[in-house]
Design a protein around this motif. Structure first.
Motif, PDB file in Angstrom:
ATOM      1  N   LYS A 269       0.846  -1.142  -0.009  1.00  0.00           N
ATOM      2  CA  LYS A 269       0.070  -0.062  -0.220  1.00  0.00           C
ATOM      3  C   LYS A 269       0.940   1.223  -0.105  1.00  0.00           C
ATOM      4  CE  LYS A 269      -4.217  -1.893   2.121  1.00  0.00           C
ATOM      5  NZ  LYS A 269      -5.243  -1.428   2.980  1.00  0.00           N
ATOM      6  N   TRP A 271       2.559   2.106   2.465  1.00  0.00           N
ATOM      7  CA  TRP A 271       2.417   2.655   3.853  1.00  0.00           C
ATOM      8  C   TRP A 271       3.830   2.366   4.707  1.00  0.00           C
ATOM      9  CZ3 TRP A 271      -3.013   0.652   5.658  1.00  0.00           C
ATOM     10  CH2 TRP A 271      -3.944   1.511   5.036  1.00  0.00           C
TER      11      TRP A 271
ATOM     12  N   VAL B  84      -0.523  -2.463  19.985  1.00  0.00           N
ATOM     13  CA  VAL B  84      -0.108  -1.354  19.088  1.00  0.00           C
ATOM     14  C   VAL B  84       1.422  -2.040  18.766  1.00  0.00           C
ATOM     15  CG1 VAL B  84       1.005   0.949  18.396  1.00  0.00           C
ATOM     16  CG2 VAL B  84      -1.039   0.469  20.021  1.00  0.00           C
ATOM     17  N   GLY B  85       1.825  -2.327  17.545  1.00  0.00           N
ATOM     18  CA  GLY B  85       3.137  -2.830  17.245  1.00  0.00           C
ATOM     19  C   GLY B  85       4.329  -2.235  17.918  1.00  0.00           C
ATOM     20  N   ASP B 109       4.479  -7.358  13.679  1.00  0.00           N
ATOM     21  CA  ASP B 109       4.066  -8.104  12.298  1.00  0.00           C
ATOM     22  C   ASP B 109       5.293  -8.125  11.459  1.00  0.00           C
ATOM     23  OD1 ASP B 109       4.375  -5.502  11.638  1.00  0.00           O
ATOM     24  OD2 ASP B 109       2.355  -5.136  10.660  1.00  0.00           O
ATOM     25  N   GLU B 133       0.284  -9.715  14.419  1.00  0.00           N
ATOM     26  CA  GLU B 133      -0.763  -8.994  14.008  1.00  0.00           C
ATOM     27  C   GLU B 133      -1.351  -9.381  12.552  1.00  0.00           C
ATOM     28  OE1 GLU B 133      -0.133  -4.663  14.061  1.00  0.00           O
ATOM     29  OE2 GLU B 133      -2.201  -4.391  13.770  1.00  0.00           O
ATOM     30  N   ASP B 135      -4.000  -8.782   9.364  1.00  0.00           N
ATOM     31  CA  ASP B 135      -4.793  -7.780   8.837  1.00  0.00           C
ATOM     32  C   ASP B 135      -5.948  -8.624   8.230  1.00  0.00           C
ATOM     33  OD1 ASP B 135      -5.807  -5.729   7.034  1.00  0.00           O
ATOM     34  OD2 ASP B 135      -3.950  -5.507   5.760  1.00  0.00           O
ATOM     35  N   GLY B 138      -7.477  -4.406   5.900  1.00  0.00           N
ATOM     36  CA  GLY B 138      -6.622  -3.146   5.180  1.00  0.00           C
ATOM     37  C   GLY B 138      -6.544  -1.825   5.893  1.00  0.00           C
ATOM     38  N   HIS B 139      -7.085  -1.681   7.193  1.00  0.00           N
ATOM     39  CA  HIS B 139      -7.103  -0.391   7.869  1.00  0.00           C
ATOM     40  C   HIS B 139      -5.959   0.034   8.521  1.00  0.00           C
ATOM     41  CE1 HIS B 139     -11.001   1.228   7.395  1.00  0.00           C
ATOM     42  NE2 HIS B 139     -11.430   0.061   6.941  1.00  0.00           N
ATOM     43  N   ARG B 140      -4.849  -1.102   8.749  1.00  0.00           N
ATOM     44  CA  ARG B 140      -3.489  -0.330   9.364  1.00  0.00           C
ATOM     45  C   ARG B 140      -2.578  -1.618   9.201  1.00  0.00           C
ATOM     46  NH1 ARG B 140      -6.460   0.880  15.309  1.00  0.00           N
ATOM     47  NH2 ARG B 140      -5.907  -1.073  16.193  1.00  0.00           N
ATOM     48  N   GLY B 141      -1.756  -1.937  10.084  1.00  0.00           N
ATOM     49  CA  GLY B 141      -0.812  -2.967   9.871  1.00  0.00           C
ATOM     50  C   GLY B 141      -1.177  -4.263   9.989  1.00  0.00           C
ATOM     51  N   GLY B 142      -0.376  -5.338  10.121  1.00  0.00           N
ATOM     52  CA  GLY B 142      -0.565  -6.689  10.046  1.00  0.00           C
ATOM     53  C   GLY B 142      -0.551  -7.560   8.693  1.00  0.00           C
ATOM     54  N   LEU B 143      -0.253  -8.827   8.970  1.00  0.00           N
ATOM     55  CA  LEU B 143       0.052  -9.620   7.661  1.00  0.00           C
ATOM     56  C   LEU B 143      -1.162  -9.961   7.424  1.00  0.00           C
ATOM     57  CD1 LEU B 143       2.883 -11.747   9.444  1.00  0.00           C
ATOM     58  CD2 LEU B 143       3.138  -9.956   7.682  1.00  0.00           C
TER      59      LEU B 143
END
Lengths: 382, 382
Positions: A269, A271, B84-85, B109, B133, B135, B138-143
């Motif tokens: 993305k 980001w 939070v990461g 992640d 984490e 995903d 699609g809103h923030r981090g994570g695999l």
């Protein structure tokens, strides 16, 4: 000695040399008119920031809350205007401050408030000074300069036991004035409304020693302050992206930023995820309606070098999403997990309020802005 | 005894009986699945609020900052996920909390973070537990659940000295899901992504005891939590206008509000000016893109009765402008200078963060919500 790599992120940073440059800029501007600054402390809420404005000792200030008034009174400030319309119930706290020796003036725009100030004055045995709020451009409270209630309110104050100290206005429209000409026009309107109201009071045989105007945009654009006795401004100590967006300053003038840490990437993305969410930047999106939307802020290298096309495009409570601004095509910079950077905020007043202190650097010292040379507390709440 | 007419405005109020009703609602919902709640404390940041959720003593919580973790550790909480990461530099503070006996798990992640957690584990002589984490929308981090890095990260943690505790995801999309069906779909996606990722880890011979999902909208819409071991939610304690706007609750469920005082009127504009500006409401405009824009919040009588067409249409730092919402034609209520009212906020997490404490009332007690029966502090900062 600690530096910007040490405190846990997110934290707020003030560049002292840039703050000093901003202070010098307004000092020079107002000196051409011989009109004093009444510093609005609502932006920094910091005695240490105010000391850079008043190195020789406490000067005249404007406060937006009585908590600020008390905080600055504790530091020896004695000349204050509380520039939010007075709620009658707050007058006891005003009296308590005045009994400590603080010459605190209140603001009002109605007979009800004038009656309350007069009654509180009689109760306390001392005239409480009040300014009448004048509306120069329709942004919040205040009387129009030719409102017949103006002299009625002034008379009530003057004759019933209060002190009519003068008039005050604020060009709220100037925050949307994106040319120097428009800001000069806003300044002329701000001056004209206040001076006209003062003349109306004086014509009615009432005193009006103070004619108070001001905002950061109009202060720098003023071309005529005849009849004005003081200029209120506060944002200029830090400036911000909203001020830069309308041309009042450039990005290098921003003295407040937020240090954040990279905590992840979403390569597909484009980001970079940081620990600087809206709890750190605030929810202020003041640039959203400007010609260039800065999201929740522009990224800088940790040393302050602006990365003009990298912005915080989205934020949740403790996550910031950095990306190349939508209208650009630049490659994403290489910022690995653990890297720190600074974020320049949309609105200094809102962002600073998310923190209880500022870490201070000085880009002109021998560490070139890397060493934390002080920590300045700020007052929050009411 | 003080009541809502006493503290100086603006201040934050929590209705305890409504809070209790909200807690009971989620308790009953999750009981149907037999899945425990891991309360997210980022909304209230209050030990006293958490006590209404866990009346029998500290339960499992989610934190958004290490300051929250420390605050709740001081109150005896020992089971926490920091959702939070993790920034590698924060691991020393994680270790310090663990050495106090707090079973604090971190989130990550990336291989870089897994390496950092494993190295910190070896350094401290104790395996630091971490969740990976995921995903789901699609809103923030994570695999993504099928990302091949998932097992690589899990293996790194498991084999290099850390503890692979499980997986975690969060349906950020559910905050925009304005039908119960859409929220149920979001819940199924949230569950499916987490369970799928857990299966991928287990298939690779790795442990994955925890499968953590959650958000307030998906918690109430869940239809299947098979394979899920805990639900994280926090906003539900207070709810807010964003939650009401998508139909998760009605306005009566909002347990947090802000008390403000009328300080002026602009009759020609239909404005009532209050001392509740954005410093009190926060700058959050979360309802701006919903079907009904609530400005900076809806007004209520001081006793909590909603005035559904009176909203905060504009705000400056310490001024709120109340007006009839643009799409309505109702007359402006008679609210004289000095009158107090409550404002229901767009976003409880953001508004609560503007205050250092909550004044508590109870609409079911003998005073019918007028008496302030307690003051509950909250933790802010990082």
């Amino acid at each position: 000695m600690t530096d910007l790599l040490d405190p846990e992120t997110p934290f707020a940073v003030v560049d002292r040399s840039q703050l000093d440059a901003n202070v010098e800029r307004i000092r020079r501007k107002l000196a051409t008119f011989g009109v004093p600054l009444r510093l609005h402390v609502k932006t920094s809420k910091s005695v240490d920031v105010a000391r850079r404005v008043f190195p020789e000792g406490p000067g005249p200030i404007t406060v937006s809350t009585l908590a600020e008034a008390e905080h600055f009174a504790d530091a020896g400030y004695v000349d204050m205007v509380y520039a939010v319309g007075i709620a009658p119930q707050k007058l006891e706290r005003v009296i308590a401050l005045r009994e400590r020796g603080v010459d605190l003036a209140v603001l009002l725009d109605s007979i009800v408030q004038a009656d309350a100030v007069a009654a509180a004055s009689r109760r306390s045995g001392e005239r409480i000074p009040a300014l009448i709020e004048i509306d120069c451009d329709g942004h919040r409270g205040g009387l129009l300069p030719d409102d017949p209630d103006l002299t009625a309110i002034g008379s009530t104050l003057h004759e019933q036991g209060g002190e009519l100290r003068g008039v005050l206005d604020h060009a709220g429209e100037s925050y949307f004035a994106s040319t120097a000409e428009a800001r000069t026009a806003a300044s002329l309107i701000e001056r004209s409304a206040a001076v006209h109201a003062a003349e109306a009071l004086r014509s009615a045989g009432l005193p009006c020693p103070v004619v108070s105007v001001g905002s950061t945009p109009t202060a720098f654009a003023a071309s005529n302050l005849d009849g004005v006795t003081e200029v209120r401004a506060g944002n200029f100590v830090f400036f911000d992206l909203v001020m830069a967006g309308i041309g009042v300053c450039d990005h290098d003038a921003l003295a407040l930023s937020i240090v954040v840490t990279v905590i992840g990437h979403k390569h597909e993305k484009g980001w970079i995820v940081t620990d600087g969410g809206w709890m750190a930047t605030s929810r202020d999106r003041g640039t959203a309606d400007q010609s260039l939307d800065q999201g929740y802020g522009i990224a800088c290298q940790l040393d302050g070098d602006v990365m003009p096309n990298l912005i915080v495009v989205a934020a949740s409570q403790e996550h910031g999403i950095l990306a190349i601004r939508p209208e650009d095509e630049a490659p994403l910079p290489d910022l690995p997990i653990g890297a720190r950077l600074r974020i320049l905020p949309n609105h200094a007043c809102a962002t600073a309020a998310q923190f209880s202190a500022y870490h201070v650097v000085d880009e002109l010292d021998e560490t070139r802005g890397r060493a934390i040379i002080a920590t300045w507390p700020r007052s929050n709440g009411w």
